[in-house]
Design a protein around this motif. Structure first.
Motif, PDB file in Angstrom:
ATOM      1  N   PHE A 134      14.201   7.874   0.704  1.00  0.00           N
ATOM      2  CA  PHE A 134      12.755   7.893   0.484  1.00  0.00           C
ATOM      3  C   PHE A 134      12.096   8.900   1.412  1.00  0.00           C
ATOM      4  O   PHE A 134      12.260   8.845   2.643  1.00  0.00           O
ATOM      5  CB  PHE A 134      12.182   6.503   0.731  1.00  0.00           C
ATOM      6  N   SER A 135      11.336   9.836   0.851  1.00  0.00           N
ATOM      7  CA  SER A 135      10.692  10.869   1.663  1.00  0.00           C
ATOM      8  C   SER A 135       9.424  11.381   0.983  1.00  0.00           C
ATOM      9  O   SER A 135       9.462  12.338   0.208  1.00  0.00           O
ATOM     10  CB  SER A 135      11.655  12.039   1.915  1.00  0.00           C
ATOM     11  N   LYS A 183       8.838  -1.796   6.837  1.00  0.00           N
ATOM     12  CA  LYS A 183       7.414  -1.559   6.600  1.00  0.00           C
ATOM     13  C   LYS A 183       6.749  -1.013   7.871  1.00  0.00           C
ATOM     14  O   LYS A 183       5.971  -0.048   7.822  1.00  0.00           O
ATOM     15  CB  LYS A 183       6.743  -2.854   6.156  1.00  0.00           C
ATOM     16  N   SER A 184       7.056  -1.599   9.011  1.00  0.00           N
ATOM     17  CA  SER A 184       6.493  -1.134  10.285  1.00  0.00           C
ATOM     18  C   SER A 184       6.931   0.292  10.591  1.00  0.00           C
ATOM     19  O   SER A 184       6.134   1.105  11.079  1.00  0.00           O
ATOM     20  CB  SER A 184       6.924  -2.066  11.419  1.00  0.00           C
ATOM     21  N   THR A 185       8.213   0.619  10.298  1.00  0.00           N
ATOM     22  CA  THR A 185       8.726   1.968  10.540  1.00  0.00           C
ATOM     23  C   THR A 185       7.986   2.997   9.689  1.00  0.00           C
ATOM     24  O   THR A 185       7.595   4.069  10.174  1.00  0.00           O
ATOM     25  CB  THR A 185      10.230   2.030  10.243  1.00  0.00           C
ATOM     26  N   LEU A 186       7.772   2.674   8.397  1.00  0.00           N
ATOM     27  CA  LEU A 186       7.056   3.594   7.513  1.00  0.00           C
ATOM     28  C   LEU A 186       5.616   3.795   7.973  1.00  0.00           C
ATOM     29  O   LEU A 186       5.096   4.926   7.951  1.00  0.00           O
ATOM     30  CB  LEU A 186       7.082   3.063   6.083  1.00  0.00           C
ATOM     31  N   GLU A 187       4.968   2.719   8.362  1.00  0.00           N
ATOM     32  CA  GLU A 187       3.574   2.818   8.796  1.00  0.00           C
ATOM     33  C   GLU A 187       3.451   3.631  10.082  1.00  0.00           C
ATOM     34  O   GLU A 187       2.503   4.410  10.247  1.00  0.00           O
ATOM     35  CB  GLU A 187       2.995   1.424   8.976  1.00  0.00           C
ATOM     36  N   GLU A 188       4.420   3.475  10.995  1.00  0.00           N
ATOM     37  CA  GLU A 188       4.398   4.237  12.240  1.00  0.00           C
ATOM     38  C   GLU A 188       4.612   5.727  11.969  1.00  0.00           C
ATOM     39  O   GLU A 188       3.947   6.582  12.560  1.00  0.00           O
ATOM     40  CB  GLU A 188       5.474   3.717  13.196  1.00  0.00           C
ATOM     41  N   LYS A 189       5.520   6.042  11.050  1.00  0.00           N
ATOM     42  CA  LYS A 189       5.741   7.445  10.716  1.00  0.00           C
ATOM     43  C   LYS A 189       4.514   8.039  10.029  1.00  0.00           C
ATOM     44  O   LYS A 189       4.175   9.211  10.251  1.00  0.00           O
ATOM     45  CB  LYS A 189       6.972   7.598   9.822  1.00  0.00           C
ATOM     46  N   ARG A 247      11.555   3.078  -1.617  1.00  0.00           N
ATOM     47  CA  ARG A 247      11.031   2.544  -0.350  1.00  0.00           C
ATOM     48  C   ARG A 247      11.958   1.464   0.195  1.00  0.00           C
ATOM     49  O   ARG A 247      12.239   0.467  -0.492  1.00  0.00           O
ATOM     50  CB  ARG A 247       9.640   1.957  -0.556  1.00  0.00           C
ATOM     51  N   PRO A 248      12.419   1.596   1.421  1.00  0.00           N
ATOM     52  CA  PRO A 248      13.344   0.597   1.962  1.00  0.00           C
ATOM     53  C   PRO A 248      12.712  -0.776   2.173  1.00  0.00           C
ATOM     54  O   PRO A 248      13.401  -1.790   2.062  1.00  0.00           O
ATOM     55  CB  PRO A 248      13.802   1.213   3.286  1.00  0.00           C
ATOM     56  N   ASN A 262       0.850  -1.182   0.000  1.00  0.00           N
ATOM     57  CA  ASN A 262       0.000   0.000   0.000  1.00  0.00           C
ATOM     58  C   ASN A 262       0.890   1.237   0.000  1.00  0.00           C
ATOM     59  O   ASN A 262       1.819   1.332   0.811  1.00  0.00           O
ATOM     60  CB  ASN A 262      -0.891   0.031   1.243  1.00  0.00           C
ATOM     61  N   PRO A 263       0.645   2.210  -0.888  1.00  0.00           N
ATOM     62  CA  PRO A 263       1.489   3.405  -0.918  1.00  0.00           C
ATOM     63  C   PRO A 263       1.307   4.260   0.337  1.00  0.00           C
ATOM     64  O   PRO A 263       0.234   4.311   0.936  1.00  0.00           O
ATOM     65  CB  PRO A 263       1.000   4.156  -2.162  1.00  0.00           C
TER      66      PRO A 263
END
Length: 455
Positions: A446-447, A374-380, A356-357, A147-148
């Motif tokens: 990635f930002s 994935k968890s880090t991106l979702e938390e941010k 995306r890492p 999911n983006p």
């Protein structure tokens, strides 16, 4: 949405085929309750009969303990829309995002070039509908895209002269917008997937609007695709079907093409088959089309009853390209190009999916790192949402604007996003500048964030 059974019958080209579809029905289903101890769970085998439901249920990508654990986690979501779930394990993902997957429709975009060049209005629909069908070969992959993240983008150049940009424009509900253009056509899409989880399968409703403008021909086309069903998610071998009706309408002239994707029947009968007609504005058939969405499509001129015209023959219009052997994720050569930095423009946007890492780690085969990233991106993303709401801010997409138009679809109404043209200006300024430093795309972090400094 219609089906093959809805089509009027008569002495036409597809009348006998229509009868066989009614006889065979849909793919074999059997509850494995009592076999595996799960209430009401269905396994659908596209290749066999009811007697092998138990054997089929034990097949697939899952080990028994993983399968049972996943079923315990997911059964509470039966009947729900699971489009935006973020807790799914990376072992079921492919190293691609949904907005990258939107670009797969561009693989055979030379068909749109041909549609723009022809002077025959009915062949124009043969070319464009074959283009729309061509992506289904890629869409039969059984891995889930990521999911983006809100604000994430994907850019692609170096293919058939097109420039492609897509952006995640909404997180709840999940919505994406895309734009592609070359000298022959302009392609615009607003996509808002809607799903229904059925236990061992999920129905995916393409709640979106797709428009194609052919520049030389001066016409605008509208596409309404069929739904897709992913079968045997947990028990059995996962496989994909897209039964129903695809309609492409020339909004300028009123001509249209109606194609029927047949449901998979007993012992796989009818699987992949597509047939239908190109109609003029008075709904008289002009060209018949037939083929398989995983192989090729052909066409033949027909009379008012749908019968092939004497002296004509069936001609192939599209054939699927060769694919890599034993590819882990069932990627096509074009899917690999989508992930590659070779199709990235100069000074790639930092919000691009390639960067995306979690996606990149999965591509390298590191599931542990992929899951952690994935968890880090979702938390941010959750932190950004909390900060945005506490600040009274609203997210605003960069490359697409909310138009205010509401488009009806067979599965609900859709808010339409329009391409605002700013990406073309941005890309031109980068490509034509002698002062902007060219950055190694692989060094870009990635930002996609609205607040990049937020921890």
């Amino acid at each position: 949405m219609g089906s093959k059974d809805d089509k009027p019958e008569g002495s036409g080209f597809f009348s006998s085929l229509s009868s066989s579809v009614k006889f065979w029905g849909t793919a074999v289903q059997k509850s494995v309750n009592g076999l595996l101890g799960y209430e009401g769970l269905e396994v659908i085998n596209p290749d066999g009969g009811t007697e092998d439901a138990e054997d089929e249920a034990h097949k697939g990508r899952w080990k028994k303990e993983e399968r049972d654990g996943y079923w315990r986690m997911m059964q509470k979501y039966i009947g729900a829309d699971i489009t935006s779930m973020v807790t799914l394990p990376v072992m079921i993902f492919e190293p691609m995002t949904m907005i990258q997957k939107m670009a797969e429709l561009m693989e055979y975009c030379h068909l749109l070039n041909l549609a723009d060049e022809t002077d025959d209005p009915y062949m124009r629909l043969v070319y464009t509908s074959s283009w729309a069908i061509s992506v289904y070969f890629a869409y039969q992959r059984t891995w889930k895209p990521f999911n983006p993240i809100l604000g994430e983008t994907y850019e692609m150049v170096n293919h058939e002269g097109i420039t492609f940009i897509s952006e995640q424009v909404s997180h709840h509900p999940p919505m994406s917008a895309g734009h592609a253009e070359n000298e022959h056509f302009v392609y615009d899409i607003t996509s808002k997937l809607k799903t229904k989880f059925l236990g061992n399968s999920v129905e995916v409703y393409p709640l979106g609007r797709t428009r194609v403008k052919l520049k030389k021909a001066g016409v605008v086309l509208d596409l309404v695709p069929p739904l897709t069903k992913v079968n045997n998610l947990i028990f059995g071998r996962t496989w994909v079907d897209s039964p129903g009706e695809m309609i492409m309408t020339n909004l300028t002239t009123g001509d249209k093409v109606v194609l029927y994707f047949q449901p998979c029947g007993w012992l796989g009968r009818g699987r992949y088959e597509v047939d239908g007609y190109v109609y003029d504005a008075a709904e008289e058939p002009k060209i018949l089309m037939t083929g398989k969405w995983n192989t090729s499509m052909s066409y033949q001129p027909c009379d008012g009853d749908g019968e092939p015209l004497p002296g004509t023959e069936l001609k192939e219009i599209w054939r699927v390209a060769a694919t890599p052997d034993n590819d882990k994720f069932q990627f096509t050569h074009f899917a690999h190009k989508i992930n590659s930095f070779d199709t990235a423009p100069k000074n790639l946007l930092a919000s691009d999916s390639r960067l995306r890492p979690d996606r990149y780690a999965l591509e390298l085969g590191d599931l542990s790192k992929s899951g952690s990233e994935k968890s880090t991106l979702e938390e941010k993303q959750r932190s950004e949402k909390k900060h945005r709401e506490s600040s009274g801010d609203q997210f605003t997409p960069k490359w697409f604007d909310l138009s205010g138009e509401i488009s009806p679809t067979p599965w609900g109404d859709l808010e339409v996003y329009e391409y605002n043209g700013r990406y073309s200006e941005h890309r031109a300024s980068v490509d034509n500048s002698d002062t902007i430093e060219v950055i190694d795309v692989k060094s870009i972090k990635f930002s996609p964030w609205q607040y990049p400094d937020l921890d």
